[in-house]
Scaffold this active site. Structure first.
Site, PDB file in Angstrom:
ATOM      1  CE  LYS A 155      -2.095   2.763   3.109  1.00  0.00           C
ATOM      2  NZ  LYS A 155      -2.109   3.849   2.173  1.00  0.00           N
ATOM      3  N   GLY A 208       6.677   4.765   8.621  1.00  0.00           N
ATOM      4  CA  GLY A 208       5.763   5.876   8.588  1.00  0.00           C
ATOM      5  C   GLY A 208       5.876   6.507  10.002  1.00  0.00           C
ATOM      6  CB  SER A 209       3.706   8.893  11.777  1.00  0.00           C
ATOM      7  OG  SER A 209       2.583   8.328  11.800  1.00  0.00           O
ATOM      8  CB  THR A 210       6.583   7.592  16.253  1.00  0.00           C
ATOM      9  OG1 THR A 210       7.907   7.482  15.532  1.00  0.00           O
ATOM     10  CG2 THR A 210       6.586   6.808  17.412  1.00  0.00           C
ATOM     11  N   GLY A 213       2.580   3.819  13.761  1.00  0.00           N
ATOM     12  CA  GLY A 213       3.324   2.648  13.843  1.00  0.00           C
ATOM     13  C   GLY A 213       2.878   1.774  15.261  1.00  0.00           C
ATOM     14  CD  GLU A 230      13.362   0.623   9.234  1.00  0.00           C
ATOM     15  OE1 GLU A 230      13.537   1.623  10.219  1.00  0.00           O
ATOM     16  OE2 GLU A 230      14.119  -0.423   8.956  1.00  0.00           O
ATOM     17  CB  CYS A 264      13.007   8.758   8.577  1.00  0.00           C
ATOM     18  SG  CYS A 264      13.828   7.966   7.159  1.00  0.00           S
ATOM     19  CD  GLU A 355       9.885  12.571  11.752  1.00  0.00           C
ATOM     20  OE1 GLU A 355       8.841  12.005  12.169  1.00  0.00           O
ATOM     21  OE2 GLU A 355      10.755  11.811  11.348  1.00  0.00           O
TER      22      GLU A 355
HETATM   23  P1  NAD Z   1       1.767   7.975   8.183  1.00  0.00           P
HETATM   24  O1  NAD Z   1       2.170   7.085   9.313  1.00  0.00           O
HETATM   25  O2  NAD Z   1       0.802   8.889   8.260  1.00  0.00           O
HETATM   26  O3  NAD Z   1       1.561   6.887   7.153  1.00  0.00           O
HETATM   27  C1  NAD Z   1       2.283   6.034   6.777  1.00  0.00           C
HETATM   28  C2  NAD Z   1       1.428   5.186   5.819  1.00  0.00           C
HETATM   29  O4  NAD Z   1       0.621   4.247   6.626  1.00  0.00           O
HETATM   30  C3  NAD Z   1       0.717   5.559   4.701  1.00  0.00           C
HETATM   31  O5  NAD Z   1       0.774   4.504   3.699  1.00  0.00           O
HETATM   32  C4  NAD Z   1      -0.635   5.507   5.260  1.00  0.00           C
HETATM   33  O6  NAD Z   1      -1.924   5.644   4.520  1.00  0.00           O
HETATM   34  C5  NAD Z   1      -0.602   4.398   6.351  1.00  0.00           C
HETATM   35  N1  NAD Z   1      -1.576   4.517   7.410  1.00  0.00           N
HETATM   36  C6  NAD Z   1      -1.880   5.675   7.985  1.00  0.00           C
HETATM   37  N2  NAD Z   1      -3.057   5.285   9.082  1.00  0.00           N
HETATM   38  C7  NAD Z   1      -2.896   3.779   9.011  1.00  0.00           C
HETATM   39  C8  NAD Z   1      -3.722   2.908  10.084  1.00  0.00           C
HETATM   40  N3  NAD Z   1      -4.363   3.126  10.804  1.00  0.00           N
HETATM   41  N4  NAD Z   1      -3.689   1.574   9.678  1.00  0.00           N
HETATM   42  C9  NAD Z   1      -2.547   1.221   8.679  1.00  0.00           C
HETATM   43  N5  NAD Z   1      -1.998   2.031   7.989  1.00  0.00           N
HETATM   44  C10 NAD Z   1      -2.014   3.413   8.002  1.00  0.00           C
HETATM   45  O7  NAD Z   1       3.293   8.637   7.840  1.00  0.00           O
HETATM   46  P2  NAD Z   1       3.575   9.478   6.578  1.00  0.00           P
HETATM   47  O8  NAD Z   1       3.217  11.148   7.175  1.00  0.00           O
HETATM   48  O9  NAD Z   1       3.286   8.998   5.312  1.00  0.00           O
HETATM   49  O10 NAD Z   1       5.212   9.590   6.551  1.00  0.00           O
HETATM   50  C11 NAD Z   1       6.007  10.475   7.264  1.00  0.00           C
HETATM   51  C12 NAD Z   1       6.632   9.618   8.638  1.00  0.00           C
HETATM   52  O11 NAD Z   1       7.379   8.411   8.111  1.00  0.00           O
HETATM   53  C13 NAD Z   1       7.712  10.217   9.402  1.00  0.00           C
HETATM   54  O12 NAD Z   1       7.484  10.224  10.668  1.00  0.00           O
HETATM   55  C14 NAD Z   1       8.826   9.394   9.201  1.00  0.00           C
HETATM   56  O13 NAD Z   1       9.892   9.980   9.778  1.00  0.00           O
HETATM   57  C15 NAD Z   1       8.581   8.329   8.845  1.00  0.00           C
HETATM   58  N6  NAD Z   1       9.531   7.560   7.917  1.00  0.00           N
HETATM   59  C16 NAD Z   1      10.320   6.458   8.606  1.00  0.00           C
HETATM   60  C17 NAD Z   1      11.307   6.096   7.861  1.00  0.00           C
HETATM   61  C18 NAD Z   1      12.199   5.219   8.530  1.00  0.00           C
HETATM   62  O14 NAD Z   1      12.873   4.490   7.601  1.00  0.00           O
HETATM   63  N7  NAD Z   1      12.429   4.858   9.875  1.00  0.00           N
HETATM   64  C19 NAD Z   1      11.376   6.238   6.242  1.00  0.00           C
HETATM   65  C20 NAD Z   1      10.465   6.871   5.943  1.00  0.00           C
HETATM   66  C21 NAD Z   1       9.682   7.750   6.715  1.00  0.00           C
END
Ligand code: NAD
Length: 453
Positions: A155, A208-210, A213, A230, A264, A355
């Site tokens: 996704k 994605g975001s903490t 996650g 991650e 990130c 962040e």
């Molecule tokens: P996000 O957490 O909003 O979304 C990430 C993904 O999760 C998207 O595809 C979103 O549609 C999906 N998602 C959202 N809610 C969900 C739920 N309830 N259940 C399942 N999936 C869901 O993050 P973002 O705003 O897209 O990305 C930015 C964040 O990602 C930042 O915090 C960044 O630090 C982190 N990030 C981490 C790494 C790493 O390797 N550690 C790499 C890149 C980005």
């Protein structure tokens, strides 16, 4: 088919394309297809699976420029970065294409029989990708997952699905069988959530975001479903007085403002030894003002726009009342542009602890080595970071003491596909890439054969 959502070009704020917003029923049908495909994909001879992955890598390579241009349009990445990102997908596929013939188990000495372990694939792997690096982050999941004999449902983020959709087409073109690698577009709360709750999705890879996650991890607990996470970061760039200050200052902007700070691994806290603070800031100002923030499709562009208007507003909220030391430049006109910002911070400032995920860096002084380590570790995150010093002993001591998964000394590099990547503390769980990533996509099965009867 349910509704669609509009994909926007962040450099111009104009619509590009409509993409399906899949319903739960549609997601279930795709997961069922992936589960059926697993039964045959897992039995493909190792050498044949390897050849198919190399073929997939070759097709990605043939389409490097097309994929890169698509990412510039959809995500506002600079063309130089976007070419690297498509190349990274190719490299990850090639690297893990060596895995099928090398998924070794062990033979362990036992009495009265033979004991062997097998590395078995898990089944359908659910990969959830954020918007900031759509191609590489997808590849770090699907490359090793497919190599180990799993099938994938992937996704992409709602706002940046275009390269993932194209990679799905290229996989088929390369001969990866139908149902093995599936792209599922839609919202996190429907598609992503269904990956968490569906019993046939046997493992989750979430970047994605903490906060999201943590929710994924809680949801996965219901089925004791393994997760690789991650998450966010607030990495420190630690600059000692004994470093090459010219290089440290000249490179610091690129350690944080790459991808407009939507990284990130961004070194968004700069810690400078007090005795060289003023000298560093003078040089750093020149470097920040020299960052080329311009149309990302130009070869000269070093930084593009932020991803959406809403994200621009979120990043701008950190600037209210902030102590701004200086700023870089940005182009005029439509699009979600923001110039690089350098703030002087106190340790409890929001800009120093949260962040920001934009072109904003906070600078702080430290006194000595112990002080630098204490400040660097005073964070819920631990993903990346840099250490600038010409004292070898100090480099080793500080690198061992900083609680972070990926550090670089006298550079800002974080990611190589053949070395492990991942975070400490609330930056994540598990490691991607490198020689051990296959362990995250296999179960170890132990079998004892009785030779006495
Ligand atoms: P996000 O957490 O909003 O979304 C990430 C993904 O999760 C998207 O595809 C979103 O549609 C999906 N998602 C959202 N809610 C969900 C739920 N309830 N259940 C399942 N999936 C869901 O993050 P973002 O705003 O897209 O990305 C930015 C964040 O990602 C930042 O915090 C960044 O630090 C982190 N990030 C981490 C790494 C790493 O390797 N550690 C790499 C890149 C980005």
């Amino acid at each position: 088919m349910g509704s669609t959502f509009t994909v926007i070009n962040p450099s111009t704020a104009t619509a590009i394309r409509e993409v399906p917003r899949h319903s739960v029923e549609e997601v279930d049908a795709i997961i069922a297809k992936a589960a059926r495909a697993f039964e045959t994909w897992r039995t493909v001879a190792p050498g044949d699976r390897a050849r198919l992955l190399r073929r997939f890598a070759a097709v990605v390579d043939e389409h490097n420029e097309e994929l890169a241009r698509l990412e510039v349009e959809n995500s506002g990445h600079t063309i130089g970065n976007a070419r690297w990102e498509a190349g990274n997908v190719r490299d990850v596929l090639n690297y893990y294409s060596a895995a099928p013939e090398r998924l070794f188990g062990r033979q362990i000495p036992v009495a009265n029989g033979l004991d062997v372990t097998f590395k078995e694939p898990l089944g359908v792997i659910g990969i959830i990708v954020p918007w900031n690096f759509p191609m590489p982050i997808a590849g770090w999941g699907f490359g090793p997952a497919l190599a180990a004999g799993n099938t994938v449902v992937l996704k992409p983020a709602e706002i940046t699905p275009l390269t993932a959709l194209r990679l799905g087409e290229l996989a088929l073109e390369a001969g990866i069988p139908e149902g093995v690698f599936n792209i599922v577009t839609g919202s996190g709360s429907v598609v992503g959530e269904r990956f968490v709750t569906h019993p046939l999705v046997r493992k989750l890879v979430f970047t994605g975001s903490t906060d999201v996650g943590k929710g994924i991890m809680r949801g996965a607990a219901d089925q004791v479903k393994p997760v690789t996470l991650e998450l966010g970061g607030k990495s420190a760039n630690i600059i000692f007085a004994d470093s090459d200050l010219e290089r440290a200052a000249a490179t610091a902007p690129y350690g944080v403002f790459d991808n407009a700070g939507q990284d990130c691994c961004a070194r968004s806290r700069i810690l400078v030894q007090a005795s060289v603070f003023d000298r560093f800031m003078e040089r750093f100002e020149v470097a920040v003002k020299g960052v080329r923030v311009e149309d990302p499709s130009l070869d000269t562009s070093e930084m593009g726009p932020l991803i959406t208007r809403a994200h621009h507003e979120h990043v701008a909220s950190f600037l209210d009342g902030a102590n701004v030391a200086f700023r870089g430049v940005k182009p005029e006109g439509p699009g979600f542009w923001m110039e690089p910002h350098v703030l002087i911070a106190e340790s409890n400032d929001r800009c120093f602890t949260e962040e920001i995920f934009g072109p904003v860096v906070s600078v702080m002084r430290f006194e000595d080595e112990a002080d630098a380590i204490r400040i660097a570790n005073d964070s819920i995150y631990g993903l990346s970071g840099s250490i600038w010093t010409n004292d070898l002993g100090r480099a080793v001591r500080v690198a061992r003491a900083v609680e972070s998964g990926n550090l670089s000394v006298n550079s800002h590099s974080s990611v190589r596909y053949w070395t492990p990547f991942g975070g400490y503390k609330q930056s994540g769980l598990g490691r991607e890439l490198g020689p051990d990533a296959l362990d995250a996509f296999t179960e170890t099965k132990n079998v004892f054969f009785d030779t006495q009867h």
